[in-house]
Each structure stands twice: as C-alpha cells, then as structure tokens.
Design an enzyme around this catalytic site. Sequence first.
Site, PDB file in Angstrom:
ATOM      1  N   LYS A  22      54.330  43.428  51.199  1.00 18.73           N
ATOM      2  CA  LYS A  22      54.094  44.080  49.898  1.00 18.73           C
ATOM      3  C   LYS A  22      52.619  44.426  49.740  1.00 18.73           C
ATOM      4  O   LYS A  22      52.277  45.553  49.369  1.00 18.73           O
ATOM      5  CB  LYS A  22      54.506  43.119  48.778  1.00 18.73           C
ATOM      6  N   ASN A  23      51.746  43.476  50.090  1.00 21.66           N
ATOM      7  CA  ASN A  23      50.311  43.665  49.813  1.00 21.66           C
ATOM      8  C   ASN A  23      49.613  44.519  50.852  1.00 21.66           C
ATOM      9  O   ASN A  23      48.403  44.727  50.773  1.00 21.66           O
ATOM     10  CB  ASN A  23      49.631  42.303  49.646  1.00 21.66           C
ATOM     11  N   ARG A  92      49.362  45.423  39.114  1.00 20.52           N
ATOM     12  CA  ARG A  92      47.920  45.347  39.373  1.00 20.52           C
ATOM     13  C   ARG A  92      47.482  46.463  40.307  1.00 20.52           C
ATOM     14  O   ARG A  92      46.398  46.999  40.191  1.00 20.52           O
ATOM     15  CB  ARG A  92      47.641  43.965  39.998  1.00 20.52           C
ATOM     16  N   CYS A 116      50.687  40.072  37.720  1.00 18.02           N
ATOM     17  CA  CYS A 116      51.021  38.676  37.375  1.00 18.02           C
ATOM     18  C   CYS A 116      49.982  38.108  36.410  1.00 18.02           C
ATOM     19  O   CYS A 116      48.785  38.315  36.557  1.00 18.02           O
ATOM     20  CB  CYS A 116      51.024  37.815  38.634  1.00 18.02           C
ATOM     21  N   ARG A 121      41.703  38.373  35.805  1.00 17.94           N
ATOM     22  CA  ARG A 121      41.896  39.530  36.712  1.00 17.94           C
ATOM     23  C   ARG A 121      41.056  40.736  36.288  1.00 17.94           C
ATOM     24  O   ARG A 121      41.547  41.828  36.055  1.00 17.94           O
ATOM     25  CB  ARG A 121      43.382  39.895  36.819  1.00 17.94           C
ATOM     26  N   ASP A 124      35.736  44.379  37.484  1.00 14.37           N
ATOM     27  CA  ASP A 124      34.305  44.717  37.534  1.00 14.37           C
ATOM     28  C   ASP A 124      33.815  44.994  38.956  1.00 14.37           C
ATOM     29  O   ASP A 124      33.003  45.908  39.176  1.00 14.37           O
ATOM     30  CB  ASP A 124      33.482  43.592  36.891  1.00 14.37           C
ATOM     31  N   LEU A 125      34.342  44.259  39.932  1.00 13.49           N
ATOM     32  CA  LEU A 125      33.881  44.484  41.317  1.00 13.49           C
ATOM     33  C   LEU A 125      34.350  45.850  41.829  1.00 13.49           C
ATOM     34  O   LEU A 125      33.631  46.537  42.558  1.00 13.49           O
ATOM     35  CB  LEU A 125      34.377  43.366  42.236  1.00 13.49           C
ATOM     36  N   ARG A 398      59.805  41.271  42.099  1.00 12.29           N
ATOM     37  CA  ARG A 398      58.618  42.093  42.352  1.00 12.29           C
ATOM     38  C   ARG A 398      58.161  41.989  43.800  1.00 12.29           C
ATOM     39  O   ARG A 398      57.537  42.895  44.333  1.00 12.29           O
ATOM     40  CB  ARG A 398      57.472  41.668  41.427  1.00 12.29           C
TER      41      ARG A 398
HETATM   42  C1  EPZ Z   1      45.344  40.566  45.775  1.00 12.76           C
HETATM   43  O1  EPZ Z   1      45.139  40.623  44.376  1.00 12.76           O
HETATM   44  C2  EPZ Z   1      46.837  40.333  45.959  1.00 12.76           C
HETATM   45  N1  EPZ Z   1      47.581  41.445  45.383  1.00 12.76           N
HETATM   46  C3  EPZ Z   1      47.233  39.041  45.244  1.00 12.76           C
HETATM   47  O2  EPZ Z   1      48.619  38.819  45.505  1.00 12.76           O
HETATM   48  C4  EPZ Z   1      46.430  37.889  45.847  1.00 12.76           C
HETATM   49  O3  EPZ Z   1      46.724  36.713  45.128  1.00 12.76           O
HETATM   50  C5  EPZ Z   1      44.929  38.192  45.752  1.00 12.76           C
HETATM   51  O4  EPZ Z   1      44.638  39.464  46.360  1.00 12.76           O
HETATM   52  C6  EPZ Z   1      44.088  37.127  46.441  1.00 12.76           C
HETATM   53  O5  EPZ Z   1      44.460  37.034  47.774  1.00 12.76           O
HETATM   54  C7  EPZ Z   1      47.703  42.582  46.106  1.00 12.76           C
HETATM   55  O6  EPZ Z   1      47.186  42.710  47.202  1.00 12.76           O
HETATM   56  C8  EPZ Z   1      48.534  43.675  45.482  1.00 12.76           C
HETATM   57  P1  EPZ Z   1      41.294  39.631  44.247  1.00 12.76           P
HETATM   58  P2  EPZ Z   1      43.708  41.102  43.784  1.00 12.76           P
HETATM   59  O7  EPZ Z   1      40.621  40.836  43.730  1.00 12.76           O
HETATM   60  O8  EPZ Z   1      43.150  42.171  44.635  1.00 12.76           O
HETATM   61  C9  EPZ Z   1      38.315  37.987  41.049  1.00 12.76           C
HETATM   62  C10 EPZ Z   1      50.848  38.344  44.975  1.00 12.76           C
HETATM   63  O9  EPZ Z   1      51.359  37.303  44.540  1.00 12.76           O
HETATM   64  N2  EPZ Z   1      37.949  39.397  40.801  1.00 12.76           N
HETATM   65  O10 EPZ Z   1      41.090  39.247  45.682  1.00 12.76           O
HETATM   66  O11 EPZ Z   1      43.875  41.343  42.345  1.00 12.76           O
HETATM   67  C11 EPZ Z   1      39.705  37.692  40.539  1.00 12.76           C
HETATM   68  O12 EPZ Z   1      39.688  37.399  39.160  1.00 12.76           O
HETATM   69  C12 EPZ Z   1      49.537  38.832  44.389  1.00 12.76           C
HETATM   70  O13 EPZ Z   1      51.301  39.041  45.914  1.00 12.76           O
HETATM   71  C13 EPZ Z   1      36.873  39.672  39.969  1.00 12.76           C
HETATM   72  O14 EPZ Z   1      36.237  38.765  39.432  1.00 12.76           O
HETATM   73  O15 EPZ Z   1      42.865  39.764  43.989  1.00 12.76           O
HETATM   74  C14 EPZ Z   1      40.103  36.502  41.365  1.00 12.76           C
HETATM   75  O16 EPZ Z   1      39.542  35.353  40.781  1.00 12.76           O
HETATM   76  C15 EPZ Z   1      49.068  37.978  43.210  1.00 12.76           C
HETATM   77  N3  EPZ Z   1      36.543  40.969  39.745  1.00 12.76           N
HETATM   78  C16 EPZ Z   1      39.402  36.747  42.710  1.00 12.76           C
HETATM   79  O17 EPZ Z   1      38.413  37.753  42.453  1.00 12.76           O
HETATM   80  C17 EPZ Z   1      37.217  42.001  40.340  1.00 12.76           C
HETATM   81  O18 EPZ Z   1      36.849  43.174  40.113  1.00 12.76           O
HETATM   82  C18 EPZ Z   1      40.333  37.260  43.794  1.00 12.76           C
HETATM   83  O19 EPZ Z   1      40.947  38.413  43.294  1.00 12.76           O
HETATM   84  C19 EPZ Z   1      38.306  41.703  41.186  1.00 12.76           C
HETATM   85  C20 EPZ Z   1      38.648  40.390  41.403  1.00 12.76           C
END
Ligand code: EPZ
Length: 419
Positions: A22-23, A92, A116, A121, A124-125, A398
Amino acid sequence: MEKYIINGGNKLYGGVKIQTAKNSVLPILAAAVLTDEKVRIKNAPCISDVKNMVRILGSLGCRAAYEGDDIVIDSSAADCHEVPRTLAHELRSSVFLLGPLIARFGRAKIAYPGGCDIGLRPVDLHLNGLKRLGVKIRESNGYILCECPGLRGNEIMLDCPSVGATENIMLAAVRAEGETVIKNAAREPEIEDLQKFLNSMGCKVRGAGSGTIAVQGTAAKLRGGDYQPMADRIEAGTFLIAAAMCGGEIVAEGISSENISSLLHKLRENGCKIHTKNDKIILKRDGPLISVKSIETQPYPGFPTDLQAQMTALCCICRGQSIVTENLFETRFKYVPELCKMGADITVAGRNAFVRGREKFNGATVVACDLRGGAALVLAALAAEGRSEVLDISHTDRGYGMFEYKLRSLGADIVRAAV
Ligand code: EPZ
C-alpha cells in the site's frame, strides 16, 4: 458499517501470498501524474486507501481505474490542480500530490489531508521542503495553496526522516532545474521503490535507502509503462505475528525478509522458529511465547511503527513483561482499551505501554479505531478463547485486501457481517 465475527483458538497453517505494498503504490499513483503516457501498476492491492487515491486522480482529470488486478492511469487529459476537501480528508497520501501537481501545473491546491488518527501528523516538513524548491505557499480556510512558476533544485535538510515529506520533495524535484539533495531523508524500502519507478520513467534519482537522496531535475518527456511495486512488508508482518499468537506454521510468500528483519529478530526472541528461503518467510510456533523486554518503534531500519499495535497484542499473551515505546506518533495506543476488554493487562503512560503477559485473551466485542490498531484487535480475537466481534472494520479495509479470505485460508474462523 461492517464487522468481523471471529471464533478464536484455531492454529494457523499454510501459505499466504503477500499483497503489493500500500505504502509503495500510493506515492507511485501520485508520480503517475508526471507523465502523459499510460502507467500500469501491476497487481495493485484492492484496498480503500488505493481506491480513494484512484478517485482523487480521476478528480484531477486523469483516467484511472482498476483493470483486473492492475491499475491503469492515463494523465494525458489531467487539467485540474485542486484536490477537493472531501477526497483529501479520506487519506493522508493526498498530500503526496502537492509535488507532482506543482511539477505539472506550476500550482496546487489541497485540503489538509486525513488519514489514521494516530497523532498530529503535521505537514510542515513537506511544505518547508517545497519552499526550498521555490514554491510559494499559503494556507487558507483549511487549504494549502502552492504557486511555483519554475522549480529550482536545492539542498534540503529534513528535521526528521519523514517518509511522506521525502517522497513529496522527490516528486517535485524531478522537475526542478538543477540538482536537489535531500538530507536526513527517510530510508524506508518504499522510498527505494519510488526511486526505481521514477527512474523507469526517465528521471534521475539516486541514493534512496541511504539517507541522502540526489535528484537531477529534467524537463524531458517522461515515460509511462508497466511497474510491479514491492510487496507489503507490513501485511507480511501482520500475518507472521498472527501465526506467532495463534501457533502453527505459515509461509509468507513473495516478501523480502530484509525489509522486516527488525520484526523477525523480535519474533525469534518470542520463541518462534523462523527461516527464509528466496522470497518466502516460514514461521513456526509450537512452544510457549516468551516476552521481549522492550520494543521501540524507530524510522527504518528500526522496528516499524506500523507493526507496533500488532506486536503489543502479541506481548499480551507472552510469559513475562514488555515495554512498548511509540517514538513516531503521539497517540498510537488508542487500541489499548479495546485490547483490555479482551483481558489484556496494559498500562499506557505517554509514549510507553507497559504490558504484563497473561495466559490468553478472552473473546469480546471491540471497536477498531485505526488501520493497524484494528489489525491488532483481529489478531487478538484470532488467538482468544471464545467468540469476538471486531466492529468498524472500514479501518482495516484501508490496508488489508482480502483479509478475512486470507486468514480463513490459513484456518482461522472469521466471517465478515453487516452490523
Ligand atoms: C508514512 O506516513 C506511512 N504512510 C505510515 O503508514 C507510516 O506509519 C509512517 O510513514 C512512518 O513510517 C504512507 O506511506 C501512506 P512520516 P507519513 O511523515 O509519511 C512527523 C500505515 O499504517 N512529521 O514519516 O505520514 C510525523 O508527525 C500508515 O500504513 C512532521 O513532524 O509519516 C511523525 O511523528 C500509518 N512533519 C513522523 O514525522 C511532517 O511534515 C513520521 O511521519 C511530516 C511528518
């Protein structure tokens, strides 16, 4: 609303073919917007997150639809740079479209994404990275509005190795003038898969998986073509944990053990016998489950946060105590009260869940509240003594295609029913 009715206690035996990830499919669907040629994503999982992403592409003017097991996308007629709020809130990954829409149209408008409910979430990055490429961004009335007449390559240092931010920046940088270097990039295998797909289109991306990704922008026409994304390491991990909890012996087929080695190490500590052969992982558990002292979620290659809930459910029926620490998301323990209804002994304090192992789960009626938490409830019900119902399984729909069929093929007693 639908539910699962599960009679627990059956051991699991047999083989399970792991779905396409999926991801990996989600960012690749976003990347398909970059080309006017047809893209065929092979053996795409039939899950609601992917179906919703296909609907979003349709709203942009792309022709996108399942053709058998594949998804075919033709973006030649794409004429809209705006993702409607109703669709953006569904998942997302709608935010991944910022990069390709800016690259294609020079502008993008997306409502703040859904997904989710596992934490704040923020994005900003994503936005800071796009700004470094010359994108002008303002936020108004719950929408993110981006303008950029010409993307320019730059060096970007991510504060944390965000998967989505890394992917979004890659998807814009391929059309930037000059080179973009993303430092402290996420190292997940899905990002290497996105790099492979982009390069198959004619882009020049290297370094995915290493933490530093270099993208040489190009104005050249990008190719379409057929692509088979990688297998879903989180689905594979979910089935392996199910077999560890229920006992028995299963073969996860079509998955690289390298991508979930952190889980395999933990399951061996739990007392499971695991061996790998080519693209198969064989797990056998016929003795007692032994608790692991601690599980700490980390960015890849650390223990995956997407297997945290499922592993916590396993800890509940191990001999001994465990501490599960969720380092990535602020509220990814919402499933715990539901596990406690099944007899689990868990205390959550901040980012830690203190688990005291019990003999078994007892069947109960529980409610799924997010994708992976819902999967953990299903696994607990499969291992429980007696009958359980897991409500609101739209959450597990999902990310898990054919979930009940696959589990039934392994010997589980599970049916889907309307509430
Ligand atoms: C991806 O989400 C995955 N989703 C998530 O899988 C997975 O849990 C996550 O990566 C971590 O591995 C998809 O790929 C569609 P992140 P993503 O940006 O990109 C913080 C599932 O169950 N952050 O790596 O949203 C954030 O709050 C889903 O399949 C910022 O602070 O995750 C978190 O604490 C759930 N600012 C950390 O980074 C930003 O702009 C990791 O988030 C972006 C993220």
